[in-house]
Scaffold this active site. Structure first.
Site, PDB file in Angstrom:
ATOM      1  N   CYS A 130       0.810  -1.218   0.000  1.00 43.96           N
ATOM      2  CA  CYS A 130       0.000   0.000   0.000  1.00 43.96           C
ATOM      3  C   CYS A 130       0.847   1.274   0.000  1.00 43.96           C
ATOM      4  O   CYS A 130       0.436   2.296  -0.553  1.00 43.96           O
ATOM      5  CB  CYS A 130      -0.956   0.007   1.187  1.00 43.96           C
ATOM      6  SG  CYS A 130      -0.183  -0.272   2.789  1.00 43.96           S
ATOM      7  N   HIS A 261      -2.339   6.703   3.906  1.00 42.47           N
ATOM      8  CA  HIS A 261      -0.891   6.895   3.955  1.00 42.47           C
ATOM      9  C   HIS A 261      -0.536   8.176   3.203  1.00 42.47           C
ATOM     10  O   HIS A 261      -1.122   8.492   2.158  1.00 42.47           O
ATOM     11  CB  HIS A 261      -0.167   5.733   3.283  1.00 42.47           C
ATOM     12  CG  HIS A 261      -0.227   4.446   4.051  1.00 42.47           C
ATOM     13  ND1 HIS A 261      -0.719   4.343   5.331  1.00 42.47           N
ATOM     14  CD2 HIS A 261       0.186   3.192   3.709  1.00 42.47           C
ATOM     15  CE1 HIS A 261      -0.626   3.085   5.738  1.00 42.47           C
ATOM     16  NE2 HIS A 261      -0.075   2.367   4.772  1.00 42.47           N
TER      17      HIS A 261
END
Length: 355
Positions: A130, A261
């Site tokens: 990710c 993120h």
């Protein structure tokens, strides 16, 4: 021609739950959608495109009649079961790290290297980490025009990257600290306050508190001092972009954010470029949203991005000290585009091919 049948392995996990939301929000291109999980979740009913679907236990028989199976499970589960599915003629799209660096398994980001999905000698396609994936839609477009040569990245990773235990841990620490306004002002006061409230460090995914803190250690440490997350950023970026010699330096940090993120990206290219040219190119990318008006406080943040599909890019700038280099701040929902959505988009690619 009949529609392909899809299976979701890990349907009741953190990423699997997001995957079902994505499936329900997109056009139904499937024949059967089969939900697979551990024995603990077998029998549970989940709504998929308006129908109650009963979760079945993971077994070899669970892949009978399936054309494509998405795996949103831990590495060791994928390592064991993806080859079993592939041996039955199923195309396995794996979201774990089990096969990412296998030279016979393509590592695919549809915006960047969709053609690689057709080359799968083991019957398996891997979905990137990710953290790497957060910046790939933007970097892929920039590399295609200006040829990326060096990459320096600092990541600020949400606790959901550690799964449900990470989410629950941050919530419990915030609750324990909420009544102590002095927590964090005095040495060790965060740890002491948590202990006084029965929130034990031994029960945490991390060796330090995450609330009111940042931890410069996402992933386990490897020889040479890098973490596994930092090595994934380097190795996966090289493979996805097709640049085996790409110079990469990464520092991965866990921050007290639930979802999304963020990456500070310092990218150097072979050809001359400008911030205005980069901004113009990124604004044309269908899965990238440019938020870049810092004078008016317009830039991407995890809070804004959470729950959305695109990659968000801001703080686009260039320093005269670093020719041919661009600095970007990139944010993506790590549970959606960073995991579930990209996996599903790979499955859609395969479905088009099979159709």
């Amino acid at each position: 021609m009949s529609k392909p049948n899809l299976a979701l392995v890990g349907a009741t996990g953190a990423v699997g739950t997001v995957m079902i939301d994505i499936i329900n929000s997109r056009e139904n291109i499937w024949g059967e959608i089969r939900l697979i999980a551990s024995a603990r979740s077998a029998g549970k009913k989940i709504q998929v495109h308006g129908q109650d679907v009963t979760v079945v236990v993971l077994s070899e028989e669970a892949f009978d009649g399936i054309d494509i199976a998405m795996f949103d499970v831990p590495d060791e589960v994928s390592e064991a079961w993806a080859p079993i599915a592939a041996a039955k003629g199923v195309v396995a799209v794996d979201n774990s790290a089990a096969f990412r660096m296998n030279p016979e398994v393509p590592l695919v980001v549809p915006e960047v290297n969709a053609h690689m999905a057709k080359s799968r000698p083991l019957g398996i396609i891997a979905n990137p980490n990710c953290t790497t994936l957060t910046m790939m839609a933007a970097l892929g477009a920039l590399h295609q025009k200006w040829e990326l040569t060096e990459l320096v990245v600092a990541s600020y990773q949400a606790v959901s990257g550690a799964g449900s235990p990470g989410i629950e841990r941050l919530a419990s620490e915030i609750k324990a600290l909420a009544t102590n306004p002095e927590a964090g002002l005095l040495s060790d006061s965060v740890s002491e306050t948590l202990a006084e409230n029965g929130v034990l460090q031994a029960d945490s995914p991390w060796s330090n508190p995450i609330a009111l803190n940042v931890i410069p250690a996402a992933g386990g440490f490897r020889p040479g001092g890098h973490t596994s997350e930092e090595l994934k950023v380097r190795n996966e970026s090289r493979k996805i972009l097709g640049i085996p010699g790409l110079k990469v330096a990464a520092t991965c940090v866990r921050v007290p954010v639930q979802v999304s993120h963020s990456l500070a990206v310092h990218a150097t290219f072979k050809k001359e470029l400008s911030a205005d040219e980069v901004r113009e190119l990124l604004e044309k990318q269908p899965t990238v949203v440019v938020m870049d008006d810092p004078a008016n406080d317009v830039y991407p943040t995890p809070e804004h991005v959470a729950g959305q599909d695109p990659t968000f890019v801001g703080r686009i700038r260039q320093s005269e000290d670093f020719p041919n280099t661009i600095d970007l701040f990139v944010v993506g929902d790590n549970l959606r585009k960073g995991a579930a959505l990209n996996t599903y988009e790979i499955a859609e690619l395969v479905a088009q091919e099979l159709g």
